[in-house]
Design an enzyme around this catalytic site. Structure first.
Site, PDB file in Angstrom:
ATOM      1  N   ASP A 418      33.649 -22.600 -32.760  1.00 30.45           N
ATOM      2  CA  ASP A 418      33.450 -23.403 -31.565  1.00 30.45           C
ATOM      3  C   ASP A 418      34.778 -23.895 -31.001  1.00 30.45           C
ATOM      4  O   ASP A 418      35.823 -23.857 -31.672  1.00 30.45           O
ATOM      5  CB  ASP A 418      32.530 -24.583 -31.881  1.00 30.45           C
ATOM      6  N   ASP A 476      25.330 -22.933 -23.785  1.00 33.55           N
ATOM      7  CA  ASP A 476      24.682 -23.867 -24.703  1.00 33.55           C
ATOM      8  C   ASP A 476      23.218 -24.100 -24.354  1.00 33.55           C
ATOM      9  O   ASP A 476      22.512 -24.773 -25.102  1.00 33.55           O
ATOM     10  CB  ASP A 476      25.418 -25.209 -24.714  1.00 33.55           C
TER      11      ASP A 476
END
Length: 673
Positions: A418, A476
């Site tokens: 990430d 996301d």
């Protein structure tokens, strides 16, 4: 002179004739010789557009006037041109490769041959487009709403899409395409460029009153970011350029084939990621139960997301301390990993190696490792975290050592990598190259390890990072309404096998929208499929549907991840069709999608493109485990369980659209007879 359709096998005399025929007249009020565009255009050539190279020495702007000193032909598909300017103290090497897929790959190197430092301002690639390319397309967006298309006329002037995030960003243009007015997915001449780079960059289109028009791409360098000492060189990122006579689908075909050849992937496993199931609540028994249910429906990879590190109970602390929390994990990660392996799944782990929390042992011990600008001050906090300066050798070594300690101790098949903030300071150039170096080193040390480029979903989805990673997280959001168009436009450049697409809960985590299970299943089917949902709270009926969906995915993923991506152009924005056709045209999987209330009560023109026009095909619905919802009676071909028609008919006239309710999708399997 030309970038586009194959002109045949021209000999040197014919090429010289082409050059003469393409040389334009001298326009009024201009330089006294014909203005010829070069791949590295500069002002000394009479070029008034964006320069291919700029820079200065000791605050004095350098205006190079290059001479072509050498041309090398390493092979039939490659040309290397060496340009020199001894007075300016510069040498530029332009490498041009035409890949077997028809993708044009260019890269430029500038070397400081002078005695003093040279500060590079810009180094890019410029490619010509013809006068009929009068419309440009790119995409924009924001977090969880990425890849929104936008079009405009290419009038006189420049259209520049610059990203200044220190990463591609959620508004990344992904590519810049110019084409004949009204070009679509299946029609029109299109020229497109993509910069295979994960940092700041500029994609631009320019049209000049002189008649010249170009597409260009370059890394976007901050002032003073690249200073070359005598003898030093800077190598630009690769610029990938594609031309198509059949719309954007032809562009996709070239990009996808190139990416698949460069980094071949095996079957894409079905993933369950724990984030939207448990968030930071890491409890061994709860996670064991989740893993058991995941295995029972056919999941192949269990990924433990954020929250496993020492003190990481929320998003405000512990980034940089990549050690397992001894309170929640007194026996380390071995108990959950052993359980996952006993169920026949492999294990993946979330990490964010480029980031650091001020509330961490790393930041307390080494505050100088936090990336800052000049003068040295902290940038604005973002998600309560800051960037770790990986260009600092000590910080780099610390992160590498911590990651290797995890990978050496535990059997980890996959890292979800990430990157949850923009830089907002420091050198994006140095940080990007250091991140790439870290990824490359892990590739070398752990060749079987797979890595996903997440970057808060959609923030780093370029073909440069895919040199080192095996998957991207396109957004996301798992809301299928948003995901349909996010995946439609992300897949122009990226092949679907690398685009993570997850089945979320009934109510989307990011939008609060409630959608049917069938629509969620159909949306997540076309990509690297996974689940982000607490299956322990699902009903037996829902689990049965998920089991059928995973079985269908496993049966068809070879086609989904190796075939040609096709999309039909629709007269109604509410109705979309996309699919994947096997390379040998023997079969295909399509999805007919209704995003909102359609314009007409009933519609025809359900086009299935890309099939063999000379073969007959059987078209049937593919059962993904959930009922598709319709407004009223379905058309006869669907009521009969399918139909058989020639590929030419299916690709030109098509079928009657089923009256899908809004936010519904019908998945079809098409098999050549």
């Amino acid at each position: 002179m030309h970038w586009g359709a194959d002109l045949g096998d021209l000999d040197s005399t014919q090429l010289a004739g082409l050059a003469a025929a393409q040389t334009v007249a001298i326009p009024p009020s201009s330089i006294d010789s014909p203005a010829c565009l070069s791949l590295l255009p500069v002002a000394s050539e009479g070029w008034s557009g964006t320069p291919g190279l700029s820079g200065h020495r000791a605050s004095q702007t350098i205006e190079p006037s290059f001479i072509l000193s050498r041309v090398d032909r390493p092979d039939v598909r490659s040309v290397i041109a060496v340009l020199t300017d001894s007075a300016a103290g510069l040498e530029a090497t332009v490498e041009i490769v035409l890949s077997p897929e028809g993708l044009l790959v260019t890269r430029t190197t500038v070397t400081n041959t002078g005695e003093s430092e040279f500060t590079l301002g810009r180094l890019g690639s410029t490619l010509p487009i013809p006068p009929r390319a009068r419309e440009v397309l790119d995409v924009t967006g924001r977090w969880s709403f990425e890849r929104r298309p936008q079009r405009r006329e290419l009038a006189h002037g420049s259209w520049s899409r610059q990203t200044r995030h220190g990463r591609n960003g959620h508004d990344s243009p992904e590519l810049l395409a110019a084409g004949t007015p009204g070009f679509g997915f299946r029609a029109g001449d299109v020229w497109a460029v993509h910069l295979a780079f994960s940092g700041d960059h500029d994609l631009y289109a320019e049209s000049h009153p002189t008649g010249q028009a170009v597409l260009g791409a370059a890394e976007l360098l901050a002032p003073g970011e690249v200073i070359l000492a005598a003898g030093e060189s800077y190598v630009s990122p690769q610029v990938l350029a594609a031309w198509s006579a059949v719309g954007l689908d032809g562009i996709s075909e070239r990009f996808h084939a190139w990416a698949r050849r460069r980094r071949p992937l095996g079957p894409r496993p079905v993933i369950l990621n724990t984030w939207e199931a448990v968030y930071f609540d890491h409890d061994l028994e709860r996670l064991r139960s989740l893993a058991s249910v995941a295995a029972s429906v056919g999941v192949e990879r269990f990924v433990l997301d954020d929250g496993w590190m020492t003190g990481r109970t929320d998003a405000t602390r512990a980034l940089g301390d990549w050690t397992v929390d001894p309170e929640r994990w007194p026996q380390g990660l071995a108990p959950i990993i052993d359980h996952v392996h006993s169920l026949g799944m492999d294990f993946g782990l979330w990490v964010e190696p480029e980031m650091v929390s001020l509330d961490s042992e790393m930041a307390r011990a080494h505050p100088e490792w936090v990336l800052t600008g000049s003068p040295r001050r902290l940038p604005q906090p973002w998600r309560n975290q800051f960037v770790l300066d990986l260009a600092n050798p000590d910080a780099y070594d610390s992160v590498l050592a911590q990651l290797c300690a995890l990978l050496d101790r535990y059997d980890i098949a996959y890292l979800k990598w990430d990157q949850n903030r923009d830089l907002l300071g420091g050198s994006a150039h140095r940080q990007t190259l250091a991140t790439w170096r870290l990824l490359a080193e892990l590739n070398d040390r752990y060749p079987s390890l797979e890595i996903e480029s997440c970057s808060s979903g959609g923030g780093r989805t370029d073909l440069g990072v895919l040199q080192f990673t095996d998957r991207v997280w396109a957004s996301d959001t798992n809301d299928p309404v948003e995901r349909q168009r996010i995946q439609r436009y992300t897949s122009i450049v990226l092949p679907p096998g690398v685009i993570g697409s997850h089945l979320g809960a009934t109510i989307a985590h990011t939008t609060g929208r409630q959608t049917d299970l069938g629509f969620r299943l159909a949306t997540a089917f076309f990509g690297s499929a996974g689940i982000e949902w607490d299956l322990t709270k699902s009903s037996p009926e829902e689990l049965a549907s998920v089991t059928l969906w995973i079985a269908a995915y496993k049966q068809h993923r070879a086609v989904l991840h190796s075939g040609t991506v096709v999309r039909a152009d629709s007269a109604d924005a509410a109705l979309e069709l996309h699919g994947v056709v096997a390379a040998d045209l023997s079969e295909a999987i399509f999805a007919a999608v209704c995003l909102e209330a359609p314009r007409d009560a009933v519609s025809t023109g359900l086009i299935l493109p890309g099939l063999d026009p000379h073969a007959d095909y059987r078209v049937e619905p593919l059962d993904l485990g959930a009922t598709v919802q319709y407004f009223h009676g379905i058309p006869p071909w669907l009521a009969a369980g399918g139909t058989t028609l020639p590929g030419l008919v299916l690709g030109s006239i098509g079928l009657a659209w089923p009256p899908l309710q809004a936010q519904q999708a019908l998945v079809l399997r098409v098999v050549r007879l």
